[in-house]
Design a protein around this motif. Structure first.
Motif, PDB file in Angstrom:
ATOM      1  N   LYS A   1      15.675 -12.331  24.885  1.00 19.51           N
ATOM      2  CA  LYS A   1      17.048 -12.338  24.140  1.00 19.51           C
ATOM      3  C   LYS A   1      18.260 -11.920  25.269  1.00 19.51           C
ATOM      4  CE  LYS A   1      15.164 -10.006  20.056  1.00 19.51           C
ATOM      5  NZ  LYS A   1      15.127  -8.736  19.398  1.00 19.51           N
TER       6      LYS A   1
ATOM      7  N   ASP B   1      17.362 -19.213  22.136  1.00 28.34           N
ATOM      8  CA  ASP B   1      17.026 -20.668  21.254  1.00 28.34           C
ATOM      9  C   ASP B   1      15.270 -20.812  21.351  1.00 28.34           C
ATOM     10  OD1 ASP B   1      19.480 -21.760  21.215  1.00 28.34           O
ATOM     11  OD2 ASP B   1      19.533 -22.392  23.089  1.00 28.34           O
TER      12      ASP B   1
ATOM     13  N   ARG C   1      14.490 -18.804  18.476  1.00 27.31           N
ATOM     14  CA  ARG C   1      14.793 -19.384  17.004  1.00 27.31           C
ATOM     15  C   ARG C   1      13.776 -20.536  16.563  1.00 27.31           C
ATOM     16  NH1 ARG C   1      20.191 -18.445  18.045  1.00 27.31           N
ATOM     17  NH2 ARG C   1      20.498 -20.164  19.788  1.00 27.31           N
TER      18      ARG C   1
ATOM     19  N   ASP D   1      10.862 -18.483  15.158  1.00 25.18           N
ATOM     20  CA  ASP D   1      11.072 -18.206  13.639  1.00 25.18           C
ATOM     21  C   ASP D   1      10.951 -19.368  12.713  1.00 25.18           C
ATOM     22  OD1 ASP D   1      12.019 -15.689  14.339  1.00 25.18           O
ATOM     23  OD2 ASP D   1      14.176 -16.368  14.591  1.00 25.18           O
ATOM     24  N   TYR D   2      11.256 -20.561  13.549  1.00 21.80           N
ATOM     25  CA  TYR D   2      11.208 -21.772  12.474  1.00 21.80           C
ATOM     26  C   TYR D   2       9.542 -22.011  12.567  1.00 21.80           C
ATOM     27  CZ  TYR D   2      10.980 -27.101  12.925  1.00 21.80           C
ATOM     28  OH  TYR D   2      10.594 -28.264  12.562  1.00 21.80           O
TER      29      TYR D   2
END
Length: 330
Positions: free
Chosen positions: A227, A234, A237, A240-241
């Protein structure tokens, strides 16, 4: 993945190229039979469709550049001769490669749902034991400026598949039959042994998913470090995807969660071996890229370090075996 028409050379038996083509089609066909929804979804996914559409453009540009370099006075003549010599074989190779990409996506996605991630606690302990601490901490202790952090992200998360496709396209047009067949035999064997067999035997999610899968805060410091870095958000992210794809059981580009073995490291190692066998300068660059990917896999938390070590050892053995096997076919 290699279907060069060399029947004229050996009319009495099935050629090595045809054998390789059948081998790859069995791999892709099995995925289509076992996981038809994921296989078809991989072909229909928007970003993969764009990727497939870019393949012919890559071929055209590659041939045009090669023509200018190799035959500057007649680059179109070079392209014409190349199409005559390798057009059918190269096109077949590229089409089969596309089917195998969809198959790999289907296997990776559905295995995530069929096989529990059971090996993470063991791999995390082994990784920490042999490195005297978590390898990601050692990697993160290396001073990496924000610009290099971003570059590492691009090299690992964005360029890897493009470079793989580039090497496949290059190999498909290679007139050296032995080198071409060795590469595609090794590539397909790597996909089957590492992407299927080892994936199932060592089912794991990786450090970056560890706390989501098992609870607790074993890798909380890793997430905090990500973070706080330039490209880390990125990377998160993308997790998460992938986690959403996993929980919702929806096939997307890169679908599926898997740590052991590191397919990223396996492919760049194979490409480095292949390119080194053709040209030492290009091979040296490929080995440097392989080292960056190994480091990046640990630095970003996608993999335990041993995931990469296993992949490297396996690919070295596969490459050696493919050399002997290809020799016996010729």
């Amino acid at each position: 993945m290699e279907m060069a028409p060399d029947i004229a050379a050996k009319p009495a038996r099935m050629t090595a190229s045809v054998k390789l083509g059948i081998f790859c089609l069995i791999y892709a066909g099995t995925a289509a039979l076992l996981f038809p929804e994921s296989f078809l979804a991989a072909f229909g996914e928007t970003r993969l469709r764009l990727y497939y559409l870019l393949m012919p453009l890559m071929v055209f540009l590659g041939l045009a550049i090669a023509g200018v370099i190799n035959r500057p006075r007649s680059p179109l003549g070079f392209v014409r001769d190349k199409l005559a010599a390798r057009g059918i074989g190269a096109t077949s190779t590229i089409l089969i490669f596309m089917a195998c990409v969809a198959a790999y996506t289907a296997y990776k996605h559905d295995f995530s749902g069929l096989v529990t991630f059971f090996a993470d606690p063991l791999f995390a302990r082994v990784d920490a034991a042999i490195h005297f601490g978590d390898p990601w901490r050692w990697a993160r202790s290396v001073p990496v400026p924000p610009a290099l952090d971003r570059l590492l992200y691009v090299l690992y998360s964005q360029l890897w598949l493009i470079l793989l496709a580039g090497v496949v396209v290059f190999a498909a047009w290679l007139e050296n039959a032995a080198a071409r067949q060795r590469y595609f035999l090794a590539l397909t064997t790597t996909a089957i042994l590492l992407g299927v067999a080892v994936r199932l035997l060592g089912s794991s999610a990786g450090p970056i998913f560890y706390d989501r899968m098992f609870g607790g805060d074993r890798f909380a410091d890793l997430i905090t470090a990500l973070k706080a870095s330039n490209a880390g958000p990125d990377t998160l992210r993308i997790t998460d995807y992938l986690y959403s794809s996993y929980t919702d059981n929806v096939t997307v580009v890169g679908s599926g969660i898997s740590a052991m073995p590191s397919f990223h490291v396996a492919i760049v190692t194979l490409n480095a071996l292949f390119l080194w066998s053709l040209n030492r300068w290009v091979g040296a660059i490929a080995w440097l890229y392989a080292a960056v990917i190994l480091f990046g896999s640990v630095y970003s938390g996608w993999h335990y370090a041993i995931d990469g070590y296993v992949s490297i050892a396996a690919v070295l053995l596969i490459w050696r075996w493919a050399s002997r096997r290809t020799y016996n076919w010729l």
